[in-house]
Each structure stands twice: as C-alpha cells, then as structure tokens.
Design a protein around this motif. Structure first.
Motif, PDB file in Angstrom:
ATOM      1  N   ASP A  85     107.493 130.035 -28.927  1.00 44.17           N
ATOM      2  CA  ASP A  85     107.268 130.409 -30.335  1.00 44.17           C
ATOM      3  C   ASP A  85     106.774 129.502 -31.048  1.00 44.17           C
ATOM      4  O   ASP A  85     105.815 129.600 -32.175  1.00 44.17           O
ATOM      5  CB  ASP A  85     108.467 131.208 -30.574  1.00 44.17           C
ATOM      6  N   ALA A  86     107.421 128.512 -30.969  1.00 47.09           N
ATOM      7  CA  ALA A  86     106.804 127.372 -31.808  1.00 47.09           C
ATOM      8  C   ALA A  86     105.387 126.998 -31.779  1.00 47.09           C
ATOM      9  O   ALA A  86     104.685 126.743 -32.617  1.00 47.09           O
ATOM     10  CB  ALA A  86     107.946 126.104 -31.816  1.00 47.09           C
ATOM     11  N   GLU A  87     104.997 127.004 -30.432  1.00 47.96           N
ATOM     12  CA  GLU A  87     103.512 126.776 -30.061  1.00 47.96           C
ATOM     13  C   GLU A  87     102.685 127.823 -30.826  1.00 47.96           C
ATOM     14  O   GLU A  87     101.778 127.260 -31.203  1.00 47.96           O
ATOM     15  CB  GLU A  87     103.353 126.547 -28.620  1.00 47.96           C
ATOM     16  N   ARG A  88     102.943 128.990 -30.657  1.00 49.44           N
ATOM     17  CA  ARG A  88     102.274 129.935 -31.228  1.00 49.44           C
ATOM     18  C   ARG A  88     102.140 129.950 -32.824  1.00 49.44           C
ATOM     19  O   ARG A  88     101.345 130.073 -33.299  1.00 49.44           O
ATOM     20  CB  ARG A  88     102.787 131.479 -30.636  1.00 49.44           C
ATOM     21  N   LEU A  89     103.384 129.683 -33.557  1.00 49.47           N
ATOM     22  CA  LEU A  89     103.219 129.626 -34.725  1.00 49.47           C
ATOM     23  C   LEU A  89     102.432 128.429 -35.275  1.00 49.47           C
ATOM     24  O   LEU A  89     101.967 128.371 -36.336  1.00 49.47           O
ATOM     25  CB  LEU A  89     105.111 129.491 -35.261  1.00 49.47           C
ATOM     26  N   GLN A  90     102.576 127.206 -34.336  1.00 46.86           N
ATOM     27  CA  GLN A  90     101.906 126.108 -34.954  1.00 46.86           C
ATOM     28  C   GLN A  90     100.345 126.320 -34.918  1.00 46.86           C
ATOM     29  O   GLN A  90      99.722 125.871 -35.778  1.00 46.86           O
ATOM     30  CB  GLN A  90     102.019 124.936 -34.105  1.00 46.86           C
ATOM     31  N   LYS A  91      99.822 127.005 -33.951  1.00 41.93           N
ATOM     32  CA  LYS A  91      98.663 127.532 -33.869  1.00 41.93           C
ATOM     33  C   LYS A  91      98.064 128.272 -35.140  1.00 41.93           C
ATOM     34  O   LYS A  91      97.193 128.228 -35.710  1.00 41.93           O
ATOM     35  CB  LYS A  91      98.280 128.052 -32.489  1.00 41.93           C
ATOM     36  N   VAL A  92      98.974 129.408 -35.495  1.00 43.17           N
ATOM     37  CA  VAL A  92      98.789 130.263 -36.571  1.00 43.17           C
ATOM     38  C   VAL A  92      98.923 129.499 -37.728  1.00 43.17           C
ATOM     39  O   VAL A  92      97.915 129.463 -38.706  1.00 43.17           O
ATOM     40  CB  VAL A  92      99.781 131.571 -36.667  1.00 43.17           C
ATOM     41  N   GLY A  93      99.811 128.728 -37.908  1.00 40.01           N
ATOM     42  CA  GLY A  93      99.795 127.764 -39.031  1.00 40.01           C
ATOM     43  C   GLY A  93      98.656 126.831 -39.357  1.00 40.01           C
ATOM     44  O   GLY A  93      98.222 126.768 -40.628  1.00 40.01           O
ATOM     45  N   ALA A  94      98.346 126.444 -38.226  1.00 37.93           N
ATOM     46  CA  ALA A  94      96.990 125.329 -38.468  1.00 37.93           C
ATOM     47  C   ALA A  94      95.802 126.214 -38.676  1.00 37.93           C
ATOM     48  O   ALA A  94      95.230 125.783 -39.606  1.00 37.93           O
ATOM     49  CB  ALA A  94      96.813 124.724 -37.066  1.00 37.93           C
ATOM     50  N   VAL A  95      95.667 127.386 -38.202  1.00 40.32           N
ATOM     51  CA  VAL A  95      94.339 128.077 -38.336  1.00 40.32           C
ATOM     52  C   VAL A  95      94.429 128.541 -39.821  1.00 40.32           C
ATOM     53  O   VAL A  95      93.212 128.269 -40.601  1.00 40.32           O
ATOM     54  CB  VAL A  95      94.340 129.367 -37.480  1.00 40.32           C
ATOM     55  N   VAL A  96      95.616 128.964 -40.419  1.00 40.46           N
ATOM     56  CA  VAL A  96      95.728 129.581 -41.861  1.00 40.46           C
ATOM     57  C   VAL A  96      95.531 128.443 -42.775  1.00 40.46           C
ATOM     58  O   VAL A  96      94.930 128.645 -43.860  1.00 40.46           O
ATOM     59  CB  VAL A  96      96.695 130.372 -42.037  1.00 40.46           C
ATOM     60  N   ALA A  97      96.073 127.450 -42.526  1.00 39.60           N
ATOM     61  CA  ALA A  97      96.208 126.166 -43.504  1.00 39.60           C
ATOM     62  C   ALA A  97      94.514 125.638 -43.529  1.00 39.60           C
ATOM     63  O   ALA A  97      94.233 125.355 -44.702  1.00 39.60           O
ATOM     64  CB  ALA A  97      97.271 125.049 -42.852  1.00 39.60           C
ATOM     65  N   GLN A  98      93.931 125.785 -42.428  1.00 39.95           N
ATOM     66  CA  GLN A  98      92.585 125.234 -42.699  1.00 39.95           C
ATOM     67  C   GLN A  98      91.692 126.148 -43.431  1.00 39.95           C
ATOM     68  O   GLN A  98      90.719 125.656 -44.125  1.00 39.95           O
ATOM     69  CB  GLN A  98      91.864 124.894 -41.433  1.00 39.95           C
ATOM     70  N   GLU A  99      91.892 127.562 -43.119  1.00 40.23           N
ATOM     71  CA  GLU A  99      91.270 128.519 -43.841  1.00 40.23           C
ATOM     72  C   GLU A  99      91.753 128.420 -45.387  1.00 40.23           C
ATOM     73  O   GLU A  99      90.741 128.586 -46.377  1.00 40.23           O
ATOM     74  CB  GLU A  99      91.497 129.963 -43.273  1.00 40.23           C
ATOM     75  N   LEU A 100      92.903 128.184 -45.761  1.00 38.20           N
ATOM     76  CA  LEU A 100      93.465 128.112 -47.111  1.00 38.20           C
ATOM     77  C   LEU A 100      92.777 127.072 -47.789  1.00 38.20           C
ATOM     78  O   LEU A 100      92.491 126.835 -49.139  1.00 38.20           O
ATOM     79  CB  LEU A 100      94.803 128.363 -47.262  1.00 38.20           C
ATOM     80  N   LEU A 101      92.709 125.877 -46.979  1.00 37.93           N
ATOM     81  CA  LEU A 101      91.992 124.502 -47.799  1.00 37.93           C
ATOM     82  C   LEU A 101      90.462 124.555 -47.931  1.00 37.93           C
ATOM     83  O   LEU A 101      90.235 123.657 -48.513  1.00 37.93           O
ATOM     84  CB  LEU A 101      92.847 123.325 -47.223  1.00 37.93           C
ATOM     85  N   GLN A 102      89.889 125.185 -46.820  1.00 34.99           N
ATOM     86  CA  GLN A 102      88.395 125.201 -46.773  1.00 34.99           C
ATOM     87  C   GLN A 102      87.934 125.563 -48.117  1.00 34.99           C
ATOM     88  O   GLN A 102      88.241 126.391 -48.888  1.00 34.99           O
ATOM     89  CB  GLN A 102      87.918 126.102 -45.859  1.00 34.99           C
ATOM     90  N   GLY A 103      86.954 124.485 -48.767  1.00 35.15           N
ATOM     91  CA  GLY A 103      86.595 124.825 -50.276  1.00 35.15           C
ATOM     92  C   GLY A 103      87.203 124.672 -51.240  1.00 35.15           C
ATOM     93  O   GLY A 103      86.906 124.727 -52.313  1.00 35.15           O
ATOM     94  N   GLN A 104      88.769 124.287 -50.961  1.00 31.85           N
ATOM     95  CA  GLN A 104      89.638 123.998 -52.090  1.00 31.85           C
ATOM     96  C   GLN A 104      88.932 122.875 -53.133  1.00 31.85           C
ATOM     97  O   GLN A 104      88.175 121.609 -52.754  1.00 31.85           O
ATOM     98  CB  GLN A 104      90.866 123.482 -51.425  1.00 31.85           C
ATOM     99  N   VAL A 105      88.847 123.202 -54.400  1.00 30.04           N
ATOM    100  CA  VAL A 105      88.348 122.143 -55.204  1.00 30.04           C
ATOM    101  C   VAL A 105      89.246 121.101 -55.663  1.00 30.04           C
ATOM    102  O   VAL A 105      90.688 121.167 -55.914  1.00 30.04           O
ATOM    103  CB  VAL A 105      88.254 122.704 -56.692  1.00 30.04           C
ATOM    104  N   LEU A 106      88.991 119.794 -55.673  1.00 29.31           N
ATOM    105  CA  LEU A 106      89.669 118.715 -55.949  1.00 29.31           C
ATOM    106  C   LEU A 106      89.490 118.251 -57.237  1.00 29.31           C
ATOM    107  O   LEU A 106      90.336 117.842 -58.026  1.00 29.31           O
ATOM    108  CB  LEU A 106      89.295 117.469 -54.942  1.00 29.31           C
ATOM    109  N   ARG A 107      88.231 118.276 -57.877  1.00 31.24           N
ATOM    110  CA  ARG A 107      87.924 117.986 -58.939  1.00 31.24           C
ATOM    111  C   ARG A 107      86.671 118.854 -59.790  1.00 31.24           C
ATOM    112  O   ARG A 107      85.800 118.892 -58.717  1.00 31.24           O
ATOM    113  CB  ARG A 107      87.678 116.638 -59.227  1.00 31.24           C
ATOM    114  N   SER A 108      86.734 119.296 -60.853  1.00 31.99           N
ATOM    115  CA  SER A 108      85.557 120.128 -61.311  1.00 31.99           C
ATOM    116  C   SER A 108      85.034 119.410 -62.538  1.00 31.99           C
ATOM    117  O   SER A 108      85.938 118.870 -63.204  1.00 31.99           O
ATOM    118  CB  SER A 108      85.752 121.618 -61.583  1.00 31.99           C
TER     119      SER A 108
END
Length: 193
Positions: A140-163
């Motif tokens: 369960d931990a392995e599956r959730l780690q994969k889900v968490g990693a994929v979604v974290a990457q998607e959430l942070l893709q293109g995130q603005v650091l400074r405009s």
C-alpha cells in the motif's frame, strides 16, 4: 575665512547634486534585485519563498479515486545542479484507504524556464526525489508513493517562482527580456537581455 558656512552658491550646488543623485537612484531603488549595469536580476531565496507560499495549498484528483494535496512548501536551491527544489507536506485521501487521509513529505527538484508570454520564471520538468508517508507500510505504501510522486510532479509542473511586470523589465525606452537562469545558493539570478 569661515569654513563652517560655505557661500550660498556652493550650498546650492551641493543641494542640486544631492537632489540629482537621489532622482537618479529613485527608479532603481524601486527595483531591488535588478542590476541594469550588469544586466542581471537576482531574486533572493526569501523573496522566492514568499512568492511560492502564496500559491499553496494545491490539490489534484488522481484516477477519480485519490485526492492529493500539497501545502507548506519550502524552497531549496542547488547551485551545483542548477535546480530548485520544493519540499512540501503531502496529503493523500481516498475512500479506499482505511486510514484516510495519509500524511507525508515529498521533495521535488526541478529545472527552471522563463515563460515570456506570462513574464514568469517557472518550474520545468519537476522530479520527485523523496516521498515519505506516515502510518502506512508494504505494498500500500509503495502504491501510494507512486501516486503521490506522479501527482506532486503534475501539481508543480509550470509552478511560478517569480513573475515580472512590464514596468519592472522596462527602463527608459528599453524593455528587457530574461535570458540565462542561474541557481545560486541564496537566490536565482537571471540575465537581462
């Protein structure tokens, strides 16, 4: 001759020189971090941390089963790899989990790119480097780690650091564009061209 009280025209000249110097510095003082003489802008780690914190929390649904959220981001800077890193508190909730939501920590490192249309410095191709979950083990931990990693990457893709505003990038009649991006230990430096 009295040296304590200079002649009136001398005082006027000094006053004019001081006022002139102040007038020249005023536009540049408003642009802290900008150095138009070296054609660079440096965003401090603290400035970037403040900007990032304003854009969190973020969340996204995954496979219609999981809700993954990130909050409390902390910025890290790796000058050797020329990458930024975000470490955040991770939450995974699902009706399928007995202990829901599951809490943890994720660290994501990322390259940087400049988005000229939005005049923004963004995370680019983030990669989850570390993900730890609390209170869950085994498959369960392995599956959730994969889900968490994929979604974290998607959430942070293109995130603005400074405009940047158009006014910030314009001095007199010249409008600057952002060139090379260099990650330093205490900030991020961009070339103005």
């Amino acid at each position: 001759m009295n040296h304590r009280n200079p002649p009136p025209n001398s005082r006027r000249r000094v006053l004019r020189a001081l006022l002139g110097a102040t007038a020249l510095q005023a536009p540049f003082a408003a642009l802290a971090g900008f150095n138009f003489f070296t054609s660079e802008y440096t965003a401090s780690r603290d400035e970037l941390q403040t900007q990032i914190a304003k854009r969190f929390p973020v969340a996204e649904r995954y496979a219609e089963i999981f809700m993954v959220g990130l909050r409390d981001p902390q910025l890290g800077l790796d000058s050797k790899a020329n990458r930024a890193a975000i470490t955040a508190t991770l939450t995974i909730a699902s009706p399928l989990l007995a202990a829901s939501p599951v809490q943890g920590v994720v660290s994501v490192s990322s390259a940087l790119r400049y988005d000229a249309t939005a005049r923004a410095l963004r995370l680019d191709q983030p990669k989850a480097e570390r993900l730890e979950l609390q209170g869950i083990e085994g498959r369960d931990a392995e599956r959730l780690q994969k889900v968490g990693a994929v979604v974290a990457q998607e959430l942070l893709q293109g995130q603005v650091l400074r405009s940047f505003t158009a006014d910030e990038l314009t001095v007199g009649r010249k409008t600057y564009e952002i060139g090379d991006i260099t990650v330093q230990d205490n900030g991020i430096k961009v070339q103005l061209k």
